[in-house]
Design a protein around this motif. Structure first.
Motif: not given
Length: 381
Positions: A117-133, A176-185
């Motif tokens: 959220r703070a460093v990556g600039g993702l929204t709460t919704r995007q993070i929730a979708q990526a973690y399936l919660v 997962s979802g619309d965010i590629d967490l591997a690429a984001e990492a």
């Protein structure tokens, strides 16, 4: 709308607000409000200084929120003056934000969410979708994390090891979802590598690149898992492999070996092999020995047992496996593989079926079930 630009500016804007005196939680909320405003305004009226625009809007939102909070009225005298016009500060607080979001007082899941959220600039919704919660669940997690670090000042030294662990956790979530967490990492680790000169940061970046280079070959067209030995190596990204190996070699040359460099060295040996049969398993075992010395853990020893089985024969691998707790995740799957290689398909089939029942995800369960069925067909056919 240049979403990549907004996300890249997020940490520096947040850092400026915190350095001016805003507590972390309120500053992060203000930055998110500014990002929303940018999405609304910029397509028709893009500012000449995007970072300065975001700082100004975020600071005003922070002041508005502060004025509305009666408990903080005493602080208005210090906060109420608008900063003088001019260029934004050149001080980059991104590194401190990494340290803050990876603070030891946070749980791993909270640290990951706050970093995204703070460093990556993702929204709460995007993070929730990526973690399936649910989004509400993720919002609560982030809010608790922000409250935890709100009193932490930027003048304290950070823990690089904790930050790397957080980024490693993000990478392992994959996609997962619309965010590629591997690429984001990988993006965040590149950013960290540009801010801090540390061989383990380079080691982690190399590790991520070497694993990510094999991504296209990891699944079949039907979505099923393809084991490393069966992957089409022509689908591996050779440019990314070359980059990862180059970064690793530079890190190793500094003679400050760490666990991520050791893991990257193992990944590099797999990437160097033109075929599975050409893999230098003996050298991989040596690197696992280094890894055990650096960070001994049951998971490392489990992976080492596989390498020993490849380098010195399945019975040697089974002997290593026997010394480990049988309840360890994937222990049964490794035992099945080694028993099959040792010429005991009946035991292997039984263990594959057992491992499938406790697999951590659907793709792995389906793979293990197919392995059990394949051996069962061989035994009964």
């Amino acid at each position: 709308m240049d979403e990549a630009l907004l996300r890249s500016l997020t940490p520096s804007v947040l850092g400026i607000l915190v350095r001016r005196g805003a507590d972390f939680a309120a500053a992060e909320d203000a930055v998110q409000d500014a990002l929303v405003e940018a999405v609304r305004v910029w397509p028709e009226n893009r500012p000449r200084d995007p970072k300065g625009w975001l700082v100004t809007v975020a600071w005003r939102r922070f002041l508005d929120a502060t004025r509305a909070d009666t408990a903080r009225r005493r602080r208005e005298g210090r906060l109420d003056e608008e900063p003088a016009p001019g260029p934004t500060p050149t001080v980059d607080d991104t590194l401190q934000l990494y340290f803050l979001c990876g603070h030891p007082s946070l749980t791993p899941s909270s640290a990951v969410a706050l970093t995204l959220r703070a460093v990556g600039g993702l929204t709460t919704r995007q993070i929730a979708q990526a973690y399936l919660v649910p989004e509400a669940t993720m919002a609560q997690r982030i809010s608790r994390a922000k409250r935890t670090v709100s009193g932490v000042r930027f003048d304290r030294p950070g823990d690089v090891a904790t930050v790397l662990r957080v980024l490693y956790l993000v990478f392992n979530e994959g996609y997962s979802g619309d965010i590629d967490l591997a690429a984001e990492a990988i993006r965040l680790t590149r950013q960290l590598a540009a801010a801090v000169d540390h061989p383990e940061v380079a080691g982690l970046l190399a590790l991520m690149l070497l694993h990510h280079a094999r991504r296209a070959a990891r699944t079949a067209p039907d979505g099923s898992l393809v084991p490393l030995a069966e992957q089409d190596r022509g689908r591996w990204d050779t440019r990314t492999i070359a980059e990862g190996i180059g970064i690793l070699q530079s890190a190793l040359a500094r003679d400050r070996l760490g666990e991520y460099q050791a893991q990257a060295a193992i990944a590099a040996l797999h990437a160097d092999a033109l075929t599975a049969e050409e893999t230098d398993w003996a050298q991989i075992v040596e690197w696992y020995d280094e890894l055990v010395r650096l960070r001994d853990s049951p998971v490392v020893r489990l992976n080492r047992a596989v390498a020993v089985g490849e380098a010195h024969g399945p019975r040697a691998g089974l002997a290593e496996l026997a010394a480990l707790d049988a309840s360890l995740p994937r222990h049964t799957a490794v035992a099945a593989y080694l028993h099959e290689r040792d010429g005991d398909p009946a035991t292997a089939a039984r263990l594959y079926a057992e491992a499938a029942r406790t697999a951590p995800n659907l793709a792995e369960r389906d793979h293990l079930t197919r392995q059990a069925a394949r051996l069962h067909t061989r035994l009964t056919g």
